[in-house]
Every structure is written in C-alpha cells, then in structure tokens.
Motif scaffolding. Structure first.
Motif, PDB file in Angstrom:
ATOM      1  N   ARG A  13       0.908  -1.196   0.074  1.00  0.00           N
ATOM      2  CA  ARG A  13      -0.346   0.169   0.164  1.00  0.00           C
ATOM      3  C   ARG A  13       0.915   1.182   0.078  1.00  0.00           C
ATOM      4  N   SER A  14       1.676   1.007   1.171  1.00  0.00           N
ATOM      5  CA  SER A  14       2.698   2.364   0.800  1.00  0.00           C
ATOM      6  C   SER A  14       3.309   3.007  -0.343  1.00  0.00           C
ATOM      7  N   THR A  17       0.798   4.123  -2.914  1.00  0.00           N
ATOM      8  CA  THR A  17       0.865   5.389  -2.283  1.00  0.00           C
ATOM      9  C   THR A  17       1.672   6.633  -3.240  1.00  0.00           C
ATOM     10  N   ARG A  18       3.239   6.315  -3.192  1.00  0.00           N
ATOM     11  CA  ARG A  18       4.104   7.269  -3.197  1.00  0.00           C
ATOM     12  C   ARG A  18       4.050   7.305  -5.178  1.00  0.00           C
ATOM     13  N   ALA A  43      -1.764  16.451  -3.700  1.00  0.00           N
ATOM     14  CA  ALA A  43      -2.163  15.467  -2.438  1.00  0.00           C
ATOM     15  C   ALA A  43      -3.390  14.966  -3.245  1.00  0.00           C
ATOM     16  N   VAL A  48      -4.804  11.804  -1.930  1.00  0.00           N
ATOM     17  CA  VAL A  48      -4.881  11.428  -0.501  1.00  0.00           C
ATOM     18  C   VAL A  48      -4.568  12.283  -0.096  1.00  0.00           C
ATOM     19  N   GLN A  51      -1.168  15.323   4.061  1.00  0.00           N
ATOM     20  CA  GLN A  51      -1.117  14.874   5.811  1.00  0.00           C
ATOM     21  C   GLN A  51       0.527  13.832   4.849  1.00  0.00           C
ATOM     22  N   THR A  52      -0.204  13.083   4.278  1.00  0.00           N
ATOM     23  CA  THR A  52       0.140  11.894   3.746  1.00  0.00           C
ATOM     24  C   THR A  52       1.547  12.028   2.776  1.00  0.00           C
ATOM     25  N   PHE A  55       4.672  12.683   4.774  1.00  0.00           N
ATOM     26  CA  PHE A  55       4.921  12.220   6.088  1.00  0.00           C
ATOM     27  C   PHE A  55       5.599  11.311   5.606  1.00  0.00           C
ATOM     28  N   VAL A  56       5.035  11.139   3.903  1.00  0.00           N
ATOM     29  CA  VAL A  56       6.151  10.077   2.803  1.00  0.00           C
ATOM     30  C   VAL A  56       7.678  11.311   2.004  1.00  0.00           C
TER      31      VAL A  56
END
Length: 212
Positions: A13-14, A17-18, A43, A48, A51-52, A55-56
């Motif tokens: 999932r990470s 998302t990236r 975003a 997404v 904040q994601t 964070f990444v």
C-alpha cells in the motif's frame, strides 16, 4: 516445512501511494511548473491527504527529486541506468549496429519520460539553491552512461576504424540529448518512432562501418 512468506500488504500500500503521489506531481509540475504547484494540489490529484504527502516526502523539494529520479529509471527501484537489464543487453549485442539499435530504443524510453521535465529542473534550480544542490557540479551522469556505451561499442567488429571512445561518447551524448529530443518531438511534432529511427540512422552512419 518452510513457511510461505505472505505479501506485506502495508508495504505494498505504501509503494502504491508513493507511486500515485509521484505520478500526480509529475503531471502537475509539467503542466504548471514547479513553483506554481502546491503539495495540496498534488495530494488532491493523487487522491490522498496532504498530510500523507508530507509524511512520505517531507517537502516539495524531496518530492521533485523523486519525480526526476523515477522519470529516469521508469520505476522506484534503486537501480542505476548502467545496471539496468536493457542497458546491459544493448552492450552485449555482438555488433555495433545491433548495440545502437537497442541503445537508441532504450534511451528513447527514458527521454519520453525525462525530456519534458528537463526545463523544470533548470527553472527550479535557478530559483531554489537547495534544489540546485541536489544536482552538484561534476561529471554529467548522462555522459557517464554514454561513455560506458561507447566503451562497449569500441569492442565491436563493425565500429568505424580510428574512432575514439571519446568521440563516440560525444556523439551519443549530443544526439541522444533531452534538448535535441524536445526540439524534434515537442517543437517540430515528430513522433517518437520517427525520432528513434532518425537517431539510430544518424549514429549508425557516424559510428559504424558502411555495410555497403
């Protein structure tokens, strides 16, 4: 009995998302420019939370560097161009003409991704010293790749006699440049197929023995 290793769903999932964020950023940077694009827009485009993105990637500079790196590689794997299968296979071709055919095709795939963002790198680096520092002065990585290709060419039986590795590397570096690709494909509306055939023919005529 060995246990079957289960896929790491969180890591997958990470990764997805990236990739979504990087692709969204690339589209927006190309369309709007680096300075005009906010992380909130990235975003929203990626679907997404902002904040994601923080964070990444922590900040927009890091995200921009990731966009450039993945555009060159074509994926998120930390594998240098000279260690990529397509480059190794091209260098392993038994003839210079065969190597050039494979090398130009592989380079075309990279240029299709990288050429549109090259003007962005120059513009962003001119206004943001921290971005400029991500590409320090020194040997151009693209020239290093082309020099390695030229070294392989020099060992082929149909390479033009008397041709130095330096001259071959210069020709590869110049004719396969993002700038020249943009002139023909973006500015003159050539298809990538037309550019590839032109580049292969031009380099073959300069670097290989005339088959006739």
């Amino acid at each position: 009995m060995d246990k079957v290793k289960r896929p790491d769903k969180r890591a997958e999932r990470s990764r997805r998302t990236r990739e979504k964020v990087v692709e969204a950023a690339r589209e927006l940077f190309v369309a709007q420019g680096y300075g005009a694009t906010s992380l909130q827009e990235v975003a929203d485009q990626a679907g997404v939370a902002v904040q994601t993105v923080y964070f990444v990637f922590r900040n927009k500079r890091t995200l921009f560097k990731d966009v450039v790196d993945t555009s060159i590689a074509g994926d998120t794997e930390p594998v240098a161009t000279m260690d990529r299968e397509w480059f190794r296979a091209a260098c392993a071709e038994p003839t210079a003409a065969g190597q050039l055919r494979a090398h130009v095709h592989g380079t075309r795939e990279i240029l299709g991704r990288v050429a549109p963002i090259m003007p962005l790198i120059a513009a962003a680096a001119a206004t943001d010293p921290e971005i400029a520092a991500q590409w320090p002065d020194g040997p151009d990585p693209r020239y290093i790749v082309q020099y390695a290709a030229a070294e392989a060419l020099a060992r082929k039986p149909d390479t033009r006699p008397g041709l130095s590795i330096e001259m071959a590397a210069d020709l590869l570096f110049g004719l396969l440049s993002p700038q020249l690709y943009l002139i023909f494909v973006r500015d003159r509306d050539w298809s990538p197929d037309t550019w590839e055939e032109w580049a292969r023919t031009a380099l073959t005529s300069q670097l290989c023995v005339d088959p006739g």
